[in-house]
Each structure stands twice: as C-alpha cells, then as structure tokens.
Design a protein around this motif. Structure first.
Motif, PDB file in Angstrom:
ATOM      1  N   GLY A 176      -3.119 -10.006  -2.409  1.00  0.00           N
ATOM      2  CA  GLY A 176      -3.055  -9.408  -3.742  1.00  0.00           C
ATOM      3  C   GLY A 176      -2.340 -10.392  -4.666  1.00  0.00           C
ATOM      4  O   GLY A 176      -2.181 -11.570  -4.320  1.00  0.00           O
TER       5      GLY A 176
ATOM      6  N   SER B 164       0.790 -10.861  -5.270  1.00  0.00           N
ATOM      7  CA  SER B 164       1.953 -11.576  -4.704  1.00  0.00           C
ATOM      8  C   SER B 164       1.525 -12.645  -3.715  1.00  0.00           C
ATOM      9  O   SER B 164       2.024 -13.770  -3.772  1.00  0.00           O
ATOM     10  CB  SER B 164       2.972 -10.677  -4.014  1.00  0.00           C
ATOM     11  OG  SER B 164       2.695  -9.352  -4.048  1.00  0.00           O
TER      12      SER B 164
ATOM     13  N   SER C 273      -6.883  -4.355  -3.112  1.00  0.00           N
ATOM     14  CA  SER C 273      -6.194  -3.154  -3.613  1.00  0.00           C
ATOM     15  C   SER C 273      -6.584  -2.868  -5.056  1.00  0.00           C
ATOM     16  O   SER C 273      -6.812  -1.723  -5.441  1.00  0.00           O
ATOM     17  CB  SER C 273      -4.678  -3.337  -3.589  1.00  0.00           C
ATOM     18  OG  SER C 273      -4.208  -3.345  -2.298  1.00  0.00           O
TER      19      SER C 273
ATOM     20  N   ALA D 222       3.211  -9.699   2.187  1.00  0.00           N
ATOM     21  CA  ALA D 222       2.827  -9.397   0.793  1.00  0.00           C
ATOM     22  C   ALA D 222       1.802  -8.276   0.807  1.00  0.00           C
ATOM     23  O   ALA D 222       0.726  -8.388   0.223  1.00  0.00           O
ATOM     24  CB  ALA D 222       2.263 -10.653   0.133  1.00  0.00           C
ATOM     25  N   THR D 223       2.147  -7.200   1.509  1.00  0.00           N
ATOM     26  CA  THR D 223       1.160  -6.139   1.738  1.00  0.00           C
ATOM     27  C   THR D 223       1.250  -5.003   0.715  1.00  0.00           C
ATOM     28  O   THR D 223       0.587  -3.978   0.871  1.00  0.00           O
ATOM     29  CB  THR D 223       1.295  -5.587   3.176  1.00  0.00           C
ATOM     30  OG1 THR D 223       2.679  -5.381   3.462  1.00  0.00           O
ATOM     31  CG2 THR D 223       0.751  -6.559   4.202  1.00  0.00           C
ATOM     32  N   GLY D 224       2.067  -5.165  -0.318  1.00  0.00           N
ATOM     33  CA  GLY D 224       2.051  -4.253  -1.455  1.00  0.00           C
ATOM     34  C   GLY D 224       2.449  -2.815  -1.142  1.00  0.00           C
ATOM     35  O   GLY D 224       3.171  -2.536  -0.163  1.00  0.00           O
ATOM     36  N   GLU D 225       1.962  -1.909  -1.974  1.00  0.00           N
ATOM     37  CA  GLU D 225       2.296  -0.482  -1.828  1.00  0.00           C
ATOM     38  C   GLU D 225       1.045   0.407  -1.928  1.00  0.00           C
ATOM     39  O   GLU D 225       1.061   1.536  -1.457  1.00  0.00           O
ATOM     40  CB  GLU D 225       3.310  -0.061  -2.914  1.00  0.00           C
ATOM     41  CG  GLU D 225       4.642  -0.789  -2.781  1.00  0.00           C
ATOM     42  CD  GLU D 225       5.701  -0.295  -3.743  1.00  0.00           C
ATOM     43  OE1 GLU D 225       5.340   0.330  -4.762  1.00  0.00           O
ATOM     44  OE2 GLU D 225       6.894  -0.544  -3.475  1.00  0.00           O
ATOM     45  N   TYR D 226      -0.020  -0.116  -2.536  1.00  0.00           N
ATOM     46  CA  TYR D 226      -1.187   0.726  -2.811  1.00  0.00           C
ATOM     47  C   TYR D 226      -1.781   1.298  -1.519  1.00  0.00           C
ATOM     48  O   TYR D 226      -2.341   2.393  -1.523  1.00  0.00           O
ATOM     49  CB  TYR D 226      -2.254  -0.094  -3.553  1.00  0.00           C
ATOM     50  CG  TYR D 226      -3.221   0.751  -4.349  1.00  0.00           C
ATOM     51  CD1 TYR D 226      -2.803   1.413  -5.497  1.00  0.00           C
ATOM     52  CD2 TYR D 226      -4.552   0.880  -3.968  1.00  0.00           C
ATOM     53  CE1 TYR D 226      -3.670   2.193  -6.231  1.00  0.00           C
ATOM     54  CE2 TYR D 226      -5.438   1.660  -4.706  1.00  0.00           C
ATOM     55  CZ  TYR D 226      -4.982   2.309  -5.837  1.00  0.00           C
ATOM     56  OH  TYR D 226      -5.857   3.092  -6.568  1.00  0.00           O
TER      57      TYR D 226
ATOM     58  N   GLY E  20       6.780  -9.157  -3.571  1.00  0.00           N
ATOM     59  CA  GLY E  20       5.971  -8.129  -4.229  1.00  0.00           C
ATOM     60  C   GLY E  20       6.782  -6.939  -4.708  1.00  0.00           C
ATOM     61  O   GLY E  20       8.014  -6.999  -4.816  1.00  0.00           O
ATOM     62  N   PRO E  21       6.099  -5.820  -4.987  1.00  0.00           N
ATOM     63  CA  PRO E  21       6.740  -4.712  -5.706  1.00  0.00           C
ATOM     64  C   PRO E  21       7.812  -3.954  -4.936  1.00  0.00           C
ATOM     65  O   PRO E  21       8.554  -3.192  -5.546  1.00  0.00           O
ATOM     66  CB  PRO E  21       5.555  -3.782  -6.022  1.00  0.00           C
ATOM     67  CG  PRO E  21       4.497  -4.130  -5.032  1.00  0.00           C
ATOM     68  CD  PRO E  21       4.668  -5.584  -4.738  1.00  0.00           C
TER      69      PRO E  21
ATOM     70  N   CYS F 233       9.208  -4.328  -9.479  1.00  0.00           N
ATOM     71  CA  CYS F 233       7.896  -3.717  -9.231  1.00  0.00           C
ATOM     72  C   CYS F 233       6.779  -4.240 -10.126  1.00  0.00           C
ATOM     73  O   CYS F 233       5.618  -4.002  -9.833  1.00  0.00           O
ATOM     74  CB  CYS F 233       8.001  -2.207  -9.340  1.00  0.00           C
ATOM     75  SG  CYS F 233       8.297  -1.705 -11.005  1.00  0.00           S
TER      76      CYS F 233
END
Ligand code: FAD
Length: 358
Positions: free
Chosen positions: A8, A10, A36, A131-135, A293-294, A304
């Motif tokens: 993503g 990041s 994402s 860097a697997t985010g949150e979505y 990331g976030p 974030c």
C-alpha cells in the motif's frame, strides 16, 4: 536482505527510499499493489487535498516520495481509492521496485535472520518491515450489519441507518443522503474541533456534512449500540436508548485495528490495543522488525495520515543502516538530505503536539 510486507502507500513509499539508498530489498503483497485502496466504496475520495507544490518545497500531502505528486499524475485534487492505486502502481513501475506477489503467513527467527513462510515456500531476511495497514482488519462487534469496508458503492446500498461517529460513518452518510434520509447512531455529536485531524472530522468532511445535518437529510441519535440482530429480513439495533428496527442492512462504521494478524506475536501490545514500538518504530521484541503506516504511535503522536507516517520511512532506513554497522556513504547522505528537505524525516516529535492558534 530487507523484506517489506504490504504494497500500500506505506510499503511502496518505504520501498522507494530503500531503492534510492541502494539497499537490497523485496516488496511483497498477497494481492496487487494498492489492493486495499481499490476496495474503497467507489464514491469515496481522499480527505487530504493534493496540490503540485513540490517545486516550491511543499510536498503534495498525499505523495509517498519526494518529487512525486498524485495531483500531478492524476490531474485532480481529490481522488478515489482506485485512482490513488494508479499512482502507486506508476511509482512501482517508474522506480523499478522488486515486487513479489506472495502472502506471508508466519515469521520465525532462524539464527540472526527472519524466516518468512509464504505460499511459494520460505525466504530469509535480515530485516522485516511490516506495512500491512488497517483496512484488512475492520472492527465489527455485532452479529449482523455490513461493515463499511465491504461497501463497494453507495448507490447500490439501500440502507438508511449507519452506526459510528468517525470519518467513515460521515462519508457514508454524505453519499447515502443523495438517495434517501439517513439516521446515524453515534455516541456523541460531531463537531468538537481539534488541531489534529486524526481525532476529529476533517475540514472536507465538515464542509460536506454540516449542511445535511442542518437540512435534516442526515439525522443523528446519541446512543451506544449494544447489539444488531437480524430475523426474517428485519434488523433490530439494540441501544441504551431503545431499539431501532429497519428492513435494510445497517452500515457498521466502527473503525479498524492494526492488521497484524500473523505478526501479532512479534509485538507487545498496550492497553488500548496498539502495538508498542521503540523510538525508531521497531518492535520491542526484536528491533530488526519494524512497523510503518497508520498504526504507528509515538507518545501522543498518531501517524494515521500519509503526510504523517511518510516522515518515518527515513528513520527506519537510517536505523537499519546503524544496526548493520554500515556507514552512510555520500550518495546515501544526499538521499537522506533530500528527505529532510522534503519534511520526510521526522525524529524529533516535539513538533507534533502543537495546537492551532487560529
Ligand atoms: C475511506 C478512507 C479514506 C481515507 N482517506 C485518507 C486521506 O484522505 N488521507 C490520508 O492520508 N489517508 C487516508 N486514509 C488512510 C489511508 O488510506 C491509509 O493510511 C493507507 O491506505 C494505509 O496504507 P498502508 O500501506 O499502511 O496499508 P494498506 O493500504 O492497507 O496496504 C496493506 C497491504 O498489505 C497487504 N497485506 C496484508 N497482510 C499481508 C500479509 N500477511 N502478507 C502479504 N501482504 C499482506 C494487503 O494486501 C495490502 O495491500 C483513508 C482510509 C480510508 C479507509
């Protein structure tokens, strides 16, 4: 070798920096680059505006690397998730980022290295950057209801009830109000202003939402939702102020958590459910495994938004060089200076607690 997990904003931004520094790395994702973002509802656009101001030292708020600008590439100030994915894909192609499509499902230690298990077997890495985010980790506390992360378009949705009081709930209300009156069940009123957009509605959302609150097409009720159940197509939303019934699937916009599923054990966790990091964004369990990331938090600073967390990529890169006992050569120093010049190297967090005087 460095492995960046997640392609993503990041992961792509971090990879560009590693490429510029001449460090050996691979970017991996179980899906395509920017996957994402491609899943956002089609009407949803970025909240932070983009502008091509980098020629005058002000990097586009949504850029993940210096001298790039999604406003320039996409000819827009605000873009959909799919459009932003195009920007990310163009960066991966332009910077010739080594990308492998593979999902990492386990990380173990083998000697000093990390052993990563994926669908094609295993690989070894000296450093891992998560860097697997949150979505990919929506919070859905209820038995029934459709989490906003699974909405593909608001014109197809026939709901008139939304649960949640954050940006996603507001965005859903704004788009749905074009088709019908909307009721939002939330704990407290929108409106409290704060200098940090991470903790309040963005100006763009306020400017779109508040007229709808005034004309009554978006109504709010201040309650705590306790349960949502469905029977024979009727949804019962039980709250501390009574039960709301609807024959449409309610949208649940109760947020996201760090998407660290298979990597959870590599982090200590604080009481609020966030991963604990050292002051270089490394895991407190192994300093060679980083989070970007976030979900990054340092003291009270919430990273974030893109314009915030992109400022930590260079901190992570510099730390990896230090941990490998590598001297920063002249070319690498130039790269770091470029990141400093672009406000993309934030290691002094005293800047970020300030309020707004006007
Ligand atoms: C509706 C909405 C609007 C937003 N608006 C803005 C805005 O205006 N401005 C802003 O700055 N931010 C905004 N954000 C936040 C921004 O989109 C996120 O911060 C950003 O997408 C996070 O990027 P990321 O690279 O960390 O994670 P993601 O973009 O979520 O990417 C994570 C990647 O990791 C991959 N992955 C996950 N697990 C694995 C695994 N085990 N193995 C391999 N790959 C894996 C996934 O496939 C995915 O591609 C918004 C978010 C949403 C949902």
């Amino acid at each position: 070798m460095i492995t960046v997990i997640g392609a993503g904003p990041s992961g792509v931004g971090m990879s560009i920096l590693l490429k510029k520094l001449g460090l050996p790395f691979v970017l991996v994702d179980r899906d395509e680059v920017g996957a994402s973002l491609a899943k956002w509802p089609e009407e949803t656009t970025f909240l932070t505006p983009s502008f091509t101001a980098h020629g005058f030292g002000a990097l586009d708020l949504n850029a993940v690397a210096p001298n790039t600008s999604p406003a320039y590439s996409l000819h827009k100030e605000r873009f959909t998730g799919l459009e932003y994915q195009r920007y990310l894909k163009s960066l991966v192609a332009f910077y010739e980022i080594p990308f492998e499509k593979r999902g990492i499902y386990k990380i173990k230690k083998q000697g000093d290295a990390f052993k990563l298990s994926h669908s094609d077997g295993t690989s070894l890495s000296d450093f891992v950057i998560v860097a697997t985010g949150e979505y990919g980790a929506p919070i859905q506390p209820f038995e029934a209801g459709k989490h906003v992360s699974t909405v593909t378009a608001y014109d197809e949705e026939s709901t008139s009830v939304i649960i949640g009081g954050g940006e996603s709930a507001a965005d859903a209300a704004i788009h749905l109000a074009k088709h019908r009156d909307v009721l939002v069940l939330m704990k407290e009123q929108w409106g409290t202003q704060h200098h940090d957009p991470s903790t309040t509605l963005s100006p763009y959302t306020r400017q779109r939402l508040f007229p709808l609150l005034s004309d009554g097409s978006v109504k709010t009720r201040f309650v705590t939702v306790q349960a949502i159940t469905e029977q024979d197509g009727i949804y019962s939303i039980k709250t501390d102020g009574g039960t709301v019934k609807t024959d449409h699937v309610p949208i649940v916009a109760t947020g996201y958590k760090p998407n660290l599923g298979p990597f959870r054990e590599w982090f200590e966790w604080d009481a609020s459910g966030m991963p604990v990091l050292n002051d270089r964004d490394g895991s407190t369990i192994d300093e060679r495994l980083f989070l970007i990331g976030p979900s990054v938090r340092q003291r009270n600073v919430i990273f974030c938004f893109l314009y915030k967390y992109r400022q930590r990529f260079a901190v992570v890169a510099e730390t990896m060089l230090t941990l490998s006992d590598q001297q920063v050569d002249k070319d690498q120093a130039d790269v770091f200076n470029d990141y400093i010049d672009n406000d993309m190297f934030l290691d002094d967090l005293s800047c970020c607690d300030a309020g707004c005087d006007c």
